[in-house]
Design a protein around this motif. Structure first.
Motif, PDB file in Angstrom:
ATOM      1  N   PHE A   4      28.187  19.260  59.868  1.00 27.16           N
ATOM      2  CA  PHE A   4      29.221  20.228  60.208  1.00 27.16           C
ATOM      3  C   PHE A   4      29.049  21.486  59.363  1.00 27.16           C
ATOM      4  N   ILE A   5      29.884  22.469  59.635  1.00 25.75           N
ATOM      5  CA  ILE A   5      29.876  23.739  58.892  1.00 25.75           C
ATOM      6  C   ILE A   5      31.276  24.001  58.366  1.00 25.75           C
ATOM      7  N   ILE A   6      31.373  24.422  57.104  1.00 16.80           N
ATOM      8  CA  ILE A   6      32.641  24.876  56.525  1.00 16.80           C
ATOM      9  C   ILE A   6      32.498  26.339  56.164  1.00 16.80           C
ATOM     10  N   HIS A   7      33.419  27.158  56.656  1.00 17.00           N
ATOM     11  CA  HIS A   7      33.433  28.574  56.298  1.00 17.00           C
ATOM     12  C   HIS A   7      34.562  28.834  55.310  1.00 17.00           C
ATOM     13  N   GLY A   8      34.262  29.630  54.286  1.00 16.42           N
ATOM     14  CA  GLY A   8      35.311  29.973  53.329  1.00 16.42           C
ATOM     15  C   GLY A   8      34.755  30.469  52.019  1.00 16.42           C
ATOM     16  N   ASN A   9      35.542  30.279  50.966  1.00 14.30           N
ATOM     17  CA  ASN A   9      35.206  30.750  49.625  1.00 14.30           C
ATOM     18  C   ASN A   9      35.090  29.544  48.693  1.00 14.30           C
ATOM     19  N   PHE A  10      33.959  29.446  48.018  1.00 10.47           N
ATOM     20  CA  PHE A  10      33.603  28.232  47.283  1.00 10.47           C
ATOM     21  C   PHE A  10      33.473  28.530  45.786  1.00 10.47           C
ATOM     22  N   VAL A  11      33.819  27.513  44.981  1.00  7.99           N
ATOM     23  CA  VAL A  11      33.610  27.586  43.530  1.00  7.99           C
ATOM     24  C   VAL A  11      32.972  26.271  43.091  1.00  7.99           C
ATOM     25  N   HIS A  12      31.892  26.364  42.310  1.00  9.41           N
ATOM     26  CA  HIS A  12      31.334  25.168  41.693  1.00  9.41           C
ATOM     27  C   HIS A  12      30.689  25.536  40.368  1.00  9.41           C
ATOM     28  N   SER A  13      30.271  24.517  39.626  1.00 12.57           N
ATOM     29  CA  SER A  13      29.680  24.739  38.304  1.00 12.57           C
ATOM     30  C   SER A  13      28.194  25.043  38.417  1.00 12.57           C
ATOM     31  N   VAL A 307      29.668  13.467  29.366  1.00 15.33           N
ATOM     32  CA  VAL A 307      31.125  13.320  29.314  1.00 15.33           C
ATOM     33  C   VAL A 307      31.733  13.647  30.674  1.00 15.33           C
ATOM     34  N   GLY A 308      32.583  12.769  31.151  1.00 12.52           N
ATOM     35  CA  GLY A 308      33.400  13.037  32.338  1.00 12.52           C
ATOM     36  C   GLY A 308      34.861  12.848  31.976  1.00 12.52           C
ATOM     37  N   LEU A 309      35.718  12.861  32.966  1.00 15.92           N
ATOM     38  CA  LEU A 309      37.150  12.736  32.720  1.00 15.92           C
ATOM     39  C   LEU A 309      37.708  11.496  33.396  1.00 15.92           C
ATOM     40  N   PRO A 349      35.906  26.578  32.394  1.00 15.24           N
ATOM     41  CA  PRO A 349      34.687  26.206  33.128  1.00 15.24           C
ATOM     42  C   PRO A 349      34.092  24.882  32.660  1.00 15.24           C
ATOM     43  N   GLU A 350      34.217  24.586  31.361  1.00 12.17           N
ATOM     44  CA  GLU A 350      33.693  23.322  30.848  1.00 12.17           C
ATOM     45  C   GLU A 350      34.493  22.136  31.387  1.00 12.17           C
ATOM     46  N   ALA A 351      35.802  22.259  31.389  1.00 16.56           N
ATOM     47  CA  ALA A 351      36.651  21.182  31.904  1.00 16.56           C
ATOM     48  C   ALA A 351      36.342  20.920  33.372  1.00 16.56           C
ATOM     49  N   PHE A 352      36.135  21.971  34.133  1.00 18.21           N
ATOM     50  CA  PHE A 352      35.799  21.822  35.547  1.00 18.21           C
ATOM     51  C   PHE A 352      34.427  21.154  35.699  1.00 18.21           C
ATOM     52  N   TYR A 353      33.510  21.505  34.847  1.00 24.61           N
ATOM     53  CA  TYR A 353      32.170  20.902  34.845  1.00 24.61           C
ATOM     54  C   TYR A 353      32.247  19.396  34.599  1.00 24.61           C
ATOM     55  N   LEU A 354      33.088  18.977  33.645  1.00 25.59           N
ATOM     56  CA  LEU A 354      33.260  17.559  33.366  1.00 25.59           C
ATOM     57  C   LEU A 354      33.849  16.829  34.570  1.00 25.59           C
ATOM     58  N   ALA A 355      34.783  17.482  35.243  1.00 25.30           N
ATOM     59  CA  ALA A 355      35.476  16.855  36.364  1.00 25.30           C
ATOM     60  C   ALA A 355      34.618  16.752  37.610  1.00 25.30           C
ATOM     61  N   THR A 356      33.596  17.594  37.704  1.00 24.22           N
ATOM     62  CA  THR A 356      32.797  17.650  38.933  1.00 24.22           C
ATOM     63  C   THR A 356      31.337  17.285  38.675  1.00 24.22           C
ATOM     64  N   LYS A 357      30.561  18.245  38.251  1.00 20.09           N
ATOM     65  CA  LYS A 357      29.110  18.060  38.208  1.00 20.09           C
ATOM     66  C   LYS A 357      28.642  17.040  37.176  1.00 20.09           C
TER      67      LYS A 357
END
Length: 423
Positions: A4-13, A307-309, A349-357
């Protein structure tokens, strides 16, 4: 296979310190995997299903590396004591109820429904000693479309009689749960000694052998509380540290391992954590609620430890990993200000990195919009946040505001391994 395709605005680490915005783009998912971003949709993809989330915030799915599913019913209760008495007074009595499969089904339905509505796509969960109830939890998570691991807990000492198994019975039931869980595609077994104090040397050694034979990961607790650490010294006097006790029994370094807390894992334990490639599940909510202490997260990261959360329900009160993110930042600031070490404070950004990537790596290629990664995608709606600054905020700032203000809200849409989670 879903495409599928998702259109929008994305944020990742992009990395530990950098959040990357990808605005007004089309993300193509092919056969449940991230293919890439396209400004204009190529002709070969024109017939794919199309989702337009232009006014939303789109992020990778979050990973919860440590949660006790049977404790969900008493979240937000009885926080006025420390770990060991809290276990005896409240945790053990509640977990004993899961011998009754009817009770377990009712309780796990509540847990799974709320987890399904959260931004979590991957989970590492403790169940109880009860094999039937553990399999019921796995089935419910599988049916809900989530992915991860569920562990049948092993306990053969230092717990109420109703929660103590005979050592050989614990091993037998663990093997049975492993065999029966083969029917599940996305929820897998994980070896789960509750912690060193509740498992005999014999049981720990046998669990290490099972982990090696079946190529299964391991989850447990490490250096959460000072009284617990002293107890482990008495129980395993030949060990150099709490971490070394797990290593002695062959539970580390074979397959992936996640250890919750590591509040006091420094000096003698750091090198072992690195060498054995152990993932630390940082659980700031429960570490605060149970007066355990403050894990030195930036020191762990600077030392090369994964490290993750973790939400650590019910030591933590909120199933949302967004809550763990913001509280990880807060306690790291207190550590920086009040301690005499040279630790820095955790940045958003670090906290988001732990939670995701970074946390997502425990499950494989998960937690970022990178070609070949599993398509774990979460769509957030921040329209209910009223502010005159809305038009001035970047996407990263909108995300930060969402995490701090809306952490317990339901998500707008969620995809796990490329499959849309339906209400």
């Amino acid at each position: 296979m879903d495409s599928f395709i998702i259109h929008g605005n994305f944020v990742h680490s992009k990395n530990r310190f950098v959040l990357e915005e990808i605005n007004d783009m089309n993300l193509v998912v092919l056969n449940n995997k991230i293919d890439g971003f396209y400004k204009t949709i190529p002709e070969c993809f024109k017939n794919l299903k199309y989702y337009d989330y232009s006014d939303k915030i789109i992020i990778p799915g979050l990973s919860d590396l440590h949660v006790h599913a049977p404790q969900y019913q008493f979240r937000g209760l009885w926080m006025d004591m420390e770990l060991l008495p809290w276990l005896d007074r409240h945790t053990f009595p509640e977990e004993s109820k899961y011998k009754n499969l009817d009770y377990a089904n009712r309780a796990y339905d509540i847990f799974v429904e709320d987890l399904k509505k959260s931004a979590t796509t991957r989970v590492c969960a403790f169940a109880t000693i009860h094999e039937e109830a553990t399999l019921a939890l796995m089935e419910k998570l599988e049916r809900a479309g989530l992915s991860g691991y569920v562990g049948k807990v092993n306990t053969d000492r230092n717990a109420p009689d109703i929660l103590i198994e005979e050592s050989d019975e614990s091993i037998k039931n663990t093997l049975l749960y492993i065999e029966k869980s083969k029917e599940f595609k996305n929820i897998k077994p994980i070896i789960t000694p509750r912690f060193i104090p509740t498992c005999s040397d014999y049981l720990l050694k046998e669990l290490g052998k099972i982990s090696k034979e079946y190529k299964l990961p391991v989850q447990s607790h490490l250096s959460e509380n000072l009284s617990e650490i002293e107890w482990v010294k008495e129980l395993v006097p030949q060990s150099k540290s709490y971490a070394d006790a797990y290593n002695i029994f062959g539970l580390w370094g074979i397959n992936k391992t996640v250890m919750a807390h590591c509040v006091y894992s420094y000096e003698s334990e750091l090198e072992l954590l690195q060498n054995k490639n152990v993932f630390v599940a940082h659980c700031p909510d429960s570490n605060t609620n149970l007066t355990s202490g403050v894990a030195r997260v930036t020191a762990l990261l600077d030392s090369g430890v994964n490290v993750g959360l973790g939400s650590d329900i019910a030591g933590g009160e909120d199933i949302s990993i967004f809550s763990a993110m913001k509280n990880a930042i807060k306690v790291s600031k207190l550590n920086k200000r009040l301690s005499h070490n040279n630790d820095g404070s955790l940045l958003f950004p670090e906290a988001f990195y732990l939670a995701t990537k970074m946390g997502g790596q425990f499950f494989g290629n998960v937690g970022a919009f990178i070609k070949g990664y599993d398509a774990d995608i979460v769509v957030l709606d921040d329209s209910s946040i009223k502010t005159t600054l809305k038009s001035e905020l970047t996407l990263k700032e909108r995300l930060e505001q969402y995490v701090y203000l809306k952490s317990s809200d339901c998500v707008f849409a969620k995809f796990v391994k490329g499959r849309k989670i339906e209400d």
